[in-house]
Structure formats: structure tokens, C-alpha cells
Design a protein around this motif. Structure first.
Motif, PDB file in Angstrom:
ATOM      1  N   GLU A 194     -70.536 -48.288 -27.427  1.00 27.76           N
ATOM      2  CA  GLU A 194     -71.169 -47.530 -28.546  1.00 27.76           C
ATOM      3  C   GLU A 194     -71.127 -46.052 -28.584  1.00 27.76           C
ATOM      4  O   GLU A 194     -71.628 -45.477 -29.470  1.00 27.76           O
ATOM      5  N   GLY A 195     -70.658 -45.435 -27.440  1.00 28.45           N
ATOM      6  CA  GLY A 195     -70.589 -44.031 -27.394  1.00 28.45           C
ATOM      7  C   GLY A 195     -69.360 -43.174 -27.571  1.00 28.45           C
ATOM      8  O   GLY A 195     -68.967 -42.515 -28.623  1.00 28.45           O
ATOM      9  N   LEU A 196     -68.430 -43.852 -27.062  1.00 31.98           N
ATOM     10  CA  LEU A 196     -67.206 -42.930 -26.935  1.00 31.98           C
ATOM     11  C   LEU A 196     -66.024 -43.368 -27.815  1.00 31.98           C
ATOM     12  O   LEU A 196     -66.163 -44.646 -28.315  1.00 31.98           O
ATOM     13  N   PHE A 197     -65.136 -42.412 -28.305  1.00 29.29           N
ATOM     14  CA  PHE A 197     -63.864 -43.192 -28.991  1.00 29.29           C
ATOM     15  C   PHE A 197     -62.802 -42.808 -27.854  1.00 29.29           C
ATOM     16  O   PHE A 197     -62.085 -41.648 -27.888  1.00 29.29           O
ATOM     17  N   LEU A 198     -62.503 -44.031 -27.326  1.00 28.09           N
ATOM     18  CA  LEU A 198     -61.830 -43.935 -26.210  1.00 28.09           C
ATOM     19  C   LEU A 198     -60.129 -43.440 -26.388  1.00 28.09           C
ATOM     20  O   LEU A 198     -59.714 -42.856 -25.504  1.00 28.09           O
ATOM     21  N   LYS A 199     -59.704 -43.628 -27.497  1.00 28.36           N
ATOM     22  CA  LYS A 199     -58.362 -43.319 -27.786  1.00 28.36           C
ATOM     23  C   LYS A 199     -58.187 -42.078 -28.453  1.00 28.36           C
ATOM     24  O   LYS A 199     -57.102 -41.470 -28.764  1.00 28.36           O
ATOM     25  N   GLN A 200     -59.452 -41.389 -28.683  1.00 27.61           N
ATOM     26  CA  GLN A 200     -59.340 -40.051 -29.177  1.00 27.61           C
ATOM     27  C   GLN A 200     -59.247 -38.802 -28.144  1.00 27.61           C
ATOM     28  O   GLN A 200     -59.897 -39.015 -27.343  1.00 27.61           O
ATOM     29  N   PRO A 201     -58.721 -37.634 -28.545  1.00 23.43           N
ATOM     30  CA  PRO A 201     -58.857 -36.609 -27.506  1.00 23.43           C
ATOM     31  C   PRO A 201     -60.365 -36.272 -27.245  1.00 23.43           C
ATOM     32  O   PRO A 201     -61.150 -36.562 -27.827  1.00 23.43           O
ATOM     33  N   ILE A 202     -60.255 -35.652 -25.964  1.00 23.87           N
ATOM     34  CA  ILE A 202     -61.604 -35.358 -25.531  1.00 23.87           C
ATOM     35  C   ILE A 202     -62.511 -34.577 -26.315  1.00 23.87           C
ATOM     36  O   ILE A 202     -63.627 -34.904 -26.436  1.00 23.87           O
ATOM     37  N   PHE A 203     -61.827 -33.483 -26.752  1.00 23.92           N
ATOM     38  CA  PHE A 203     -62.565 -32.546 -27.818  1.00 23.92           C
ATOM     39  C   PHE A 203     -62.930 -33.078 -28.997  1.00 23.92           C
ATOM     40  O   PHE A 203     -64.146 -32.851 -29.264  1.00 23.92           O
ATOM     41  N   ASP A 204     -62.091 -33.992 -29.581  1.00 24.61           N
ATOM     42  CA  ASP A 204     -62.619 -34.549 -30.868  1.00 24.61           C
ATOM     43  C   ASP A 204     -64.038 -35.515 -30.508  1.00 24.61           C
ATOM     44  O   ASP A 204     -64.752 -35.673 -31.386  1.00 24.61           O
ATOM     45  N   ASN A 205     -64.067 -35.947 -29.292  1.00 24.20           N
ATOM     46  CA  ASN A 205     -65.243 -36.795 -29.050  1.00 24.20           C
ATOM     47  C   ASN A 205     -66.360 -36.149 -28.780  1.00 24.20           C
ATOM     48  O   ASN A 205     -67.407 -36.510 -29.116  1.00 24.20           O
ATOM     49  N   VAL A 206     -66.360 -34.727 -28.577  1.00 26.15           N
ATOM     50  CA  VAL A 206     -67.548 -33.790 -28.285  1.00 26.15           C
ATOM     51  C   VAL A 206     -67.928 -33.312 -29.831  1.00 26.15           C
ATOM     52  O   VAL A 206     -69.102 -33.292 -30.044  1.00 26.15           O
ATOM     53  N   SER A 207     -66.815 -32.809 -30.748  1.00 21.40           N
ATOM     54  CA  SER A 207     -67.297 -32.231 -31.840  1.00 21.40           C
ATOM     55  C   SER A 207     -68.001 -33.397 -33.182  1.00 21.40           C
ATOM     56  O   SER A 207     -68.251 -32.927 -33.897  1.00 21.40           O
ATOM     57  N   ILE A 208     -67.439 -34.510 -32.773  1.00 17.73           N
ATOM     58  CA  ILE A 208     -67.505 -35.591 -33.738  1.00 17.73           C
ATOM     59  C   ILE A 208     -68.975 -35.660 -34.829  1.00 17.73           C
ATOM     60  O   ILE A 208     -69.002 -35.821 -35.830  1.00 17.73           O
ATOM     61  N   VAL A 209     -70.044 -35.346 -34.040  1.00 15.98           N
ATOM     62  CA  VAL A 209     -71.342 -35.270 -34.981  1.00 15.98           C
ATOM     63  C   VAL A 209     -71.709 -33.731 -35.412  1.00 15.98           C
ATOM     64  O   VAL A 209     -72.617 -33.599 -36.129  1.00 15.98           O
ATOM     65  N   SER A 210     -70.770 -32.892 -34.954  1.00 17.87           N
ATOM     66  CA  SER A 210     -71.186 -31.437 -35.506  1.00 17.87           C
ATOM     67  C   SER A 210     -70.067 -30.762 -36.194  1.00 17.87           C
ATOM     68  O   SER A 210     -70.188 -29.950 -36.728  1.00 17.87           O
ATOM     69  N   LEU A 211     -69.203 -31.717 -36.734  1.00 18.59           N
ATOM     70  CA  LEU A 211     -68.082 -31.308 -37.693  1.00 18.59           C
ATOM     71  C   LEU A 211     -68.713 -30.563 -38.983  1.00 18.59           C
ATOM     72  O   LEU A 211     -67.904 -29.553 -39.243  1.00 18.59           O
ATOM     73  N   ASP A 212     -69.699 -30.747 -39.687  1.00 17.47           N
ATOM     74  CA  ASP A 212     -70.268 -30.121 -40.592  1.00 17.47           C
ATOM     75  C   ASP A 212     -70.246 -28.726 -40.279  1.00 17.47           C
ATOM     76  O   ASP A 212     -70.229 -27.738 -41.167  1.00 17.47           O
TER      77      ASP A 212
END
Lengths: 343, 497
Positions: free
Chosen positions: B341-359
Motif C-alpha cells: 500500500e505504500g511504495l511504487f516498487l517499479k518506479q524510480p526512487i525519486f518518483d516515489n518521494v515526490s508523488i504526493v507533492s507533484l502539485d
């Protein structure tokens, strides 16, 4: 070093296969590399390329859209009928409208009605295909609107208009997928829908959008095909959905979702077109073309799934002292101690 | 049997994972191997099982040098391993008896047609030996994880067995199931079987092991009888520092009420819940499994919205119907299951961090990637995450680093209220300590934190105040000296002692 090369082989396998196949055909027949023939290939691949572009979005979401061939025919027929009484503009709007609506139906079935995409789009494939046949009573509808026919037949700057459409689609939808928030959300939902939901992403909306994009691109492919032939065939696009899926897979997009890129799908579509064209030029029986395409698909997937076996093979040739047996993927926790970046 | 490893070395991709390990274990002895993630425990197990033959060093059985090149070699010598991922070995739709004798090389139950009755009877016999009372004809999927694990152990007992290796066997078990497992292990020990027990959990080491070996960075840093060592000595050997720095609790409670929950209820999960959280405060919620503590967080975050009651953020009553709304209101949530429920395991490390702050760095839907990179880098710097390349997939990280990434995701978003459930589950000790520091940092910046945890020492140490839940209700609020293990257990279990 070798790992880098292997990653390249894996990531760019479609491009490399394209180069190898094209080189082989070019050596076998001089006609292949003429400008006229290359433009032919682009023209012939344009329909599959557009379908594959939409399909890429859907497949990155770990879904599938089997109905694009039928949507192509339905919107081609709708456009042709509208053109009998209205302007090109209205005709295009009608055609795209049909594609968008069909995609919307697919999207709603998969999300709100919670049906597996394979079944839902298998159903709508039949429904849209049947509707097309019913509306036309099985007869092709001819189009004589010169402006519309230019979509398929004009050659601005000496390049067929469909090629420009494909190029524009590659740029637009490639950009949308790789540079925008929407694209990031596509990958996120395809990778882990539950985590995406908990990250505030509207998973249903993302999936519906992807099906709508797929339907819309199918309708544009419908314009191209109709304009090229000057008729809307009710059976146009049959089987093209499978070519599109094949192009996407060859291009490296994973059926499991979360991974893939648009460029690969385009290269995959061109590769399929090159194989068709090359076998024609070489006078190979058209019945064997399916065999050749099938083998290319199998090879592409083989490279993806067996890159570690190839790594072993590579090491053997290089007599690398470390490579002993596989599969023994380095345990990620323990493997990266010395190379790690520390923040 | 006596198994000895001498100066074992093993590298992957030229990176040394085991750098000269010595260990020995004798029949009738329970040897615990502990160490942080990445210390080399799993590789150690695979050396013993023959799955990863060592690059150099010797393996001796009863003083004789032996080569364990393949798992079959080890099995022939009576070495059996129950891996953490043992569920992969279970055929869920086959019966328990069939699972038990799925490898019937000798053809004991017939070579072409299976003698089901004989198989059933033998299955009953071996299961009786260890006190597993289940119907051998039932499909394996009807068993609990704990029972399946016992089944795996029974499976190895049906062959000749002299050494049993258990890799994190209690990871998926509750307290009661674990006790049952310990009884079984103890009886195997009495039969003269040597047992190697890999674990994170020190209580278990002290409880069942005769001897303990600590691995750190591929080396043995401690080898003692458990009688002659202490938990803090073991921890020090594991992390290279002492236990005192372990819960670096800082208190940052302010006077402002950040969250006020009044008479909240959610279907049959909890009811009549009222509490407040101040900004900068860490409010702990404890209770036994099924008491509804996790559901409270999921309701506040809009996953399963409240069915009654009110939620006010900074004095303003709000309604949260979805995680999207919750995030927009300044609520963050860390799920107990980071992989599902947390990570996007196939996506780059950085994209996992920014996903909720993209706006924050999007213009007309287009991501300004230079700004994204800069912002994520700033956050990741504070996380002490170890990775090879920022474009590497999040799935390539160890559990602890993955969890830190999730913290990074929310530290970037800077929510006013942070809900976290089991934030250190499945994380090694070193990463745990770092996660506690991240919790402190969030509290310091004024975030109101609700911490739900089953790890009592953690709950007590990291919370400014603890609510205890039982059967969907708050039964106690503890702070100061009252906030201790026996009080929490007392209220959580509802005992009268």
C-alpha cells in the motif's frame, strides 16, 4: 560495463531488432532503402502505430484494450456518414466523439462496473464491431470530400500526411506520459493501484482517461485508413488490435503494468511494418509473414525475460571470474554496500 | 551432528557480503544468528543450504570437510532450511497430506497410483508428533500461516534431519503462535537436532537460544552463550552503538490543538471515539490486534470514512471522504504494509518521494523536473537512504530504506497531521533508530502525529501520551509514569490484575 551493455540490449531491444532486421533486408534487396519504399513503410505502419500509442497507456496500467480495431471501424464509418451531409470539421468531431465515447464506455466497465479489461473490451469489441456492420449493412461507405481524403493522401514536404500525424501523436502523448503529472499518475496506478489511491490519486479517473485516449487514437487511425482508401470499410481494423498489442510488447512495455514507454511502441510498430514490407519485397509467401512477426514478438519477450541468462552467457565469453551460476541475483540489501551513494 | 563453517567468504558482483565468517553448531543446540538487514544473515543461510556455495572457506560436518554445491547436497546430509518465503513451497489447493509428501522419491505411497489412506495415516502420525491437530484431507489453504509453517517443519521431519535452519520464522506469527513454535523447536532440540535460528527479535533470542552469533557487515561481531550476555550487548554488537541512543525521544508538544475527534465511529470497527492531538505532539494508540487502532487512522485518512462523529482540524470541522481529500486538508498516512500500500516498487526512487507533492512543481500539468529533482534531493539527504542511483527502482532498496522513503514522501509534503501505523515493522534496528529521529523531526516542525504501534517499547518511548483501545473503544489514556508496559497491557487485555 557488461551490465550496462546488457541493460542497453534489454531497454533498447526493439530499436536494435529494428536495425538488425532493416540491415538484413537492405542487404538482400536494394529497393528497401529507397525513399519511396521507406515512406511506404511509415504510411503502412501509421495505423498500428496510433493504436499502439493508446494501447501503451492502457497496458502500463496493467489493463488491455481489445476493442481498438472495432472502434477504428466504427468511427471511420461514423465519419464517412457525417461527411455525406456535413463539413470535414463536423465529420472529424463526430469520429473523435465516437472514439472518445467508446473509450469512456470501456473505462467505465473496467472501473465502475469492476470488470476485468480483457473481458470488458472483448465484449465491446464485439458490440462496436456488430454496430458497425449493422449501420452499414456490411457495405463500404465511399467518401469524396477532397479535404478529408488529404488526411490519408496528401504529402506535405514530400512526407505522407499520416506520418505527420503519427509524429505529432508521438510527441504529444510521449510528452504527456513522461513529463506531466498525469503521466506520473499513470505509472503509479499501473505499478500499485492501492498505493496510488493512498497517495491521493483518483485511480478510476486515471484508468478511464487511458481508455479514452486509446479510443480517441483509434478514431484518428480510423480517419487515416478511411482517407487512404477513400472508403470506410465496416471490417477495417480487424485484427489490428493484436498488432498494436504486439508492437507495445516488442517495445518493452510490461503487461504487468508500471513499466513502459511510448517510443518503444512506435519502434515496435515500425518493426512490424518493416518485416511486412521486407518479406513482400523478397517475394516471400504472404502466408509466412505471420510466422515472421510471431517470431519477432517471441524474441522480444525472450530477451526481456531472460536477460539474466544472457548475462551469464556474456560473462562466459568474457571469462569474468565473478560470474559463476545464475540465477543468483544479488540480494539487494547486501549487494550495494560499496557502490552506494550516501545522502 | 556438528556443523562448522571456517572463514567463509562470499561476494556478489565483486561486493563482499560475507567476509570470513566462522561459526559452529552442534546437535541439541539452538544457535541464534542476529544482525541488521544487509548484515549477511540470508547469505549465510544460503551457504549452509548449498544454494550459494561460498567463494572460499571450509564447511565441516563432524570434522570432515564437505562440499555443499547444491541444495540437494545439504538435504542429503540432513540439513533442512525453512525460508522466510516458505509460503511459496505450499500448494494451496492440495490437501495437507499431499503437501506433506509432495516429494515422495522412494515411492512409499505407490509409484503410479497414490495410496491415499496410507498417506493420510502417515500424515496423521507425523503431525501428532508435534501436536498439530488438523484434518490431513483439508486443503492446505485452510491453515493459518503459523500452521503452514509447522507443516513445513513437519515436512522436513519426514526426511532424515540433523540440522534445521529457520529464517525469521516468527515474522508472520502472533504471540501465541510463536509460543507454540518455540515449544516445537525445543522438542526438536531435545531429540538432538541442531537448530540455527535467524531473527531480528532479541526477546526471542534470549528466550530460546543457547548461543547467539551477531553478524555485522559480513563479519561475526559477537559469539556468546545467551546466559552470559545481555540484550544491550547484542544490540551494541549489531549496530556498533549502545541501546541508550535507541529511542531518541524529544518532546515538542505545544498548546495548540491540531486535531479534535469527537464521538467518531466507523461501521463495526470502532465507536464513540473522542481525543485531541496537539501540534508537535506524538499521540500513541495501543491495543491488541483487532481492537480497531489501525482502523481509526484509515478512517481519519478517508480510506474507510467515518460513519458518525466529527473531525476538526485546527478548530475547523472537516469531512474526509477520500485519501485525496485528506491529503488536501494536510493529513498524511503511512500504511503498515509498505509494499502493498505504500511504495511504487517499479518506479524510480525519486518518483516515489515526490508523488504526493507533484502539485507544488507542476505548471499546467507539466512537471518542472529540475525543481522536482532539487526538492527531492533535499529531502532524501535528510533520510540517510542508501542507493546506487536515483533512477534505480524503489524495489531494489532494503526494507528499512524503503520505509525511510515513505517518510521522505510525507516530509516533502509537510502535512499538519501525520498518521502512522507500525512505522518500523520489518525494519532492522539501525533503520528503526533513524525512523525515530524522523518522527522527532516531524514533531519538531509542529506536525501533530498519531502513532499506532504493536511494538510496546516503541509506543511507550516515542509517544507523549498513549491511548489504549479495546474492542473499538478507548479504555485508557496514559502519560508520564503511567505510560508503561504493564498498564498498557492491563487496559488492552481488560484483565483485572
Amino acid at each position: 560495463m557488461n551490465a550496462t551493455i546488457l541493460k542497453l540490449v534489454k531497454d533498447a531491444r526493439a530499436a536494435m531488432m529494428l536495425v538488425i532486421v532493416a540491415t538484413a533486408i537492405a542487404i538482400a534487396t536494394p529497393i528497401f532503402l529507397t525513399t519511396g519504399n521507406l515512406l511506404n513503410i511509415v504510411l503502412a505502419s501509421s495505423v498500428v502505430a496510433l493504436l499502439a500509442a493508446g494501447q501503451t497507456y492502457v497496458i502500463i496500467l496493467a489493463e488491455i484494450d481489445l476493442s481498438v480495431g472495432s472502434i477504428l471501424a466504427l468511427s471511420g464509418v461514423a465519419t464517412a456518414l457525417v461527411l455525406q451531409a456535413h463539413s470535414v470539421f463536423i465529420g472529424l468531431i463526430a469520429g473523435i466523439g465516437v472514439g472518445v465515447l467508446a473509450g469512456l464506455i470501456n473505462g467505465l466497465l473496467v472501473t465502475k462496473a469492476r470488470m476485468p479489461a480483457f473481458i470488458a473490451t472483448l465484449g465491446t469489441m464485439s458490440v462496436f464491431g456488430g454496430l458497425t456492420l449493422y449501420i452499414t449493412q456490411g457495405n463500404p461507405i465511399s467518401v469524396d470530400n477532397g479535404l478529408f481524403l488529404d488526411i490519408g493522401q496528401a504529402n506535405p514536404l514530400g512526407v505522407p500526411f499520416p506520418a505527420w500525424i503519427v509524429l505529432a501523436a508521438l510527441l504529444c502523448f510521449g510528452f504527456l506520459l513522461s513529463r506531466t503529472r498525469f503521466g506520473r499518475h499513470i505509472y503509479a496506478v499501473g505499478d500499485n493501484p492501492e498505493a496510488a489511491r493512498l497517495s491521493g490519486i483518483n485511480v478510476h479517473w486515471i484508468k478511464i482517461s487511458a481508455f479514452v485516449i486509446s479510443g480517441m487514437l483509434a478514431s484518428i487511425a480510423g480517419f487515416i485508413l478511411t482517407a487512404r482508401l477513400s472508403t470506410a470499410e465496416p471490417t477495417a481494423g480487424m485484427g489490428e488490435e493484436l498488432s498494436a498489442i504486439a508492437a507495445v510488447i516488442i517495445g518493452g512495455t510490461s503487461l504487468m503494468g508500471g513499466r513502459g514507454a511510448l517510443l518503444g511502441s512506435f519502434i515496435g510498430a515500425i518493426l512490424l511494418g518493416v518485416i511486412d514490407n521486407g518479406l513482400n519485397l523478397l517475394n516471400v509467401s504472404p502466408f509466412l509473414q505471420g510466422v515472421a512477426k510471431g517470431l519477432v514478438i517471441l524474441l522480444a519477450v525472450f530477451i526481456e525475460r531472460n536477460s539474466d541468462v544472457m548475462q551469464l552467457f556474456w560473462r562466459k565469453i568474457q571469462k569474468d571470474p565473478v560470474g559463476r551460476r545464475f540465477p543468483e541475483k544479488p540480494v539487494p540489501d547486501e549487494g550495494n554496500k560499496q557502490k552506494e551513494v550516501r545522502y | 551432528m556438528r556443523l562448522e563453517l571456517q572463514d567463509i567468504r562470499k561476494s556478489f558482483n565483486r561486493i563482499e557480503v560475507l567476509s570470513g565468517v566462522d561459526l559452529s553448531v552442534t546437535g541439541g543446540e539452538i544457535l541464534a544468528i542476529v544482525g541488521e538487514n544487509g548484515a549477511g544473515k540470508s547469505t549465510m543461510v544460503r551457504v549452509i543450504s548449498g544454494a550459494h556455495p561460498p567463494d572460499s572457506g571450509q564447511i565441516l560436518i563432524d570434522g570432515e570437510p564437505v562440499a555443499l554445491r547444491r541444495p540437494e547436497d545439504a538435504m542429503q546430509r540432513g540439513i533442512h532450511v525453512i525460508y522466510q518465503e516458505f509460503l511459496h513451497n505450499i500448494f494451496p489447493h492440495l490437501s495437507i497430506a499431499e503437501n506433506l509428501f509432495v516429494r515422495d522419491d522412494e515411492g512409499r505411497f505407490g509409484s503410479l497410483f497414490v495410496d491415499k489412506r496410507k498417506m493420510r495415516n502417515e500424515a496423521m502420525q507425523v503431525m501428532e508428533q508435534i501436536g498439530l491437530k488438523v484434518d490431513p484431507d483439508a486443503p492446505a489453504q485452510s491453515l493459518s500461516v503459523a500452521e503452514l509453517q509447522m507443516l513445513e517443519i513437519v515436512k522436513s521431519l519426514s526426511h532424515n534431519i540433523e540440522l534445521l535452519v529457520l529464517d525469521e520464522p516468527t515474522a508472520a506469527l502472533d504471540e501465541k503462535e510463536a509460543s507454540r513454535l518455540f515449544l516445537l523447536i525445543d522438542s526438536l532440540k531435545k531429540e538432538g537436532i541442531a537448530i540455527v535460528y535467524i531473527t531480528h527479535r532479541l526477546e526471542e533470542v534470549m528466550r530460546i537460544a543457547d548461543r547467539v552469533i551477531v553478524l555485522r557487515n559480513g563479519r561475526v561481531t559477537l559469539d556468546r552463550l545467551t546466559k552470559t550476555t545481555t540484550a544491550s550487548e547484542i544490540v551494541a554488537a549489531m549496530v556498533g552503538r549502545s541501546l541508550e541512543d535507541f529511542y531518541p525521544k524529544e518532546s515538542h508538544v505545544t498548546g495548540d490543538t491540531a486535531v479534535k475527534v469527537s464521538n467518531a465511529a466507523c461501521a463495526d470497527k470502532f465507536k464513540d471515539l473522542s481525543f485531541i492531538v496537539r501540534s508537535g505532539e506524538v499521540l500513541g494508540i495501543g491495543g491488541v490486534a483487532g481492537c480497531g487502532k489501525g482502523e481509526v487512522l484509515r478512517a481519519l485518512f478517508g480510506v474507510n470514512p467515518l460513519s458518525a462523529g466529527a473531525l476538526a482540524l485546527e478548530g475547523r470541522t472537516v469531512e474526509v471522504k477520500s485519501p485525496k481529500q485528506a491529503i488536501e486538508l494536510g493529513i498524511g498516512y503511512i500504511s503498515p504494509d509498505r509494499q502493498a500500500e505504500g511504495l511504487f516498487l517499479k518506479q524510480p526512487i525519486f518518483d516515489n518521494v515526490s508523488i504526493v507533492s507533484l502539485d507544488e512543481f507542476v505548471a499546467l500539468g507539466v512537471i518542472r523536473s529540475a525543481e522536482e529533482k532539487e526538492r527531492v534531493e533535499a529531502v532524501v539527504k535528510g533520510l540517510n537512504v542508501r542507493f546506487i542511483h536515483r533512477d534505480a527502482e524503489a524495489g531494489s532498496l532494503s526494507g528499512g530504506n524503503q520505509q525511510k522513503l515513505l517518510f521522505g514522501r510525507w516530509m516533502m509534503k509537510k502535512p499538519k497531521i501525520m498518521l502512522m501505523e507500525e512505522p518500523t515493522r520489518g525494519v532492522d534496528i539501525g533503520a528503526k533508530a533513524e525512523i525515530y529521529k524522523l518522527i522527532n523531526a516531524q514533531a519538531k516542525s509542529g506536525t501533530a502525529i498519531v502513532l499506532v504501534s504493536s511494538d510496546l517499547p516503541e509506543l511507550i518511548a516515542m509517544s507523549d501520551r498513549v491511548l489504549v483501545m479495546r474492542e473499538g473503544k478507548i479504555v485508557a489514556e496514559l502519560s508520564g509514569v503511567e505510560n508503561n508496559q504493564s498498564n498498557i497491557l492491563h487496559y488492552a487485555l481488560g484483565s483485572n490484575t
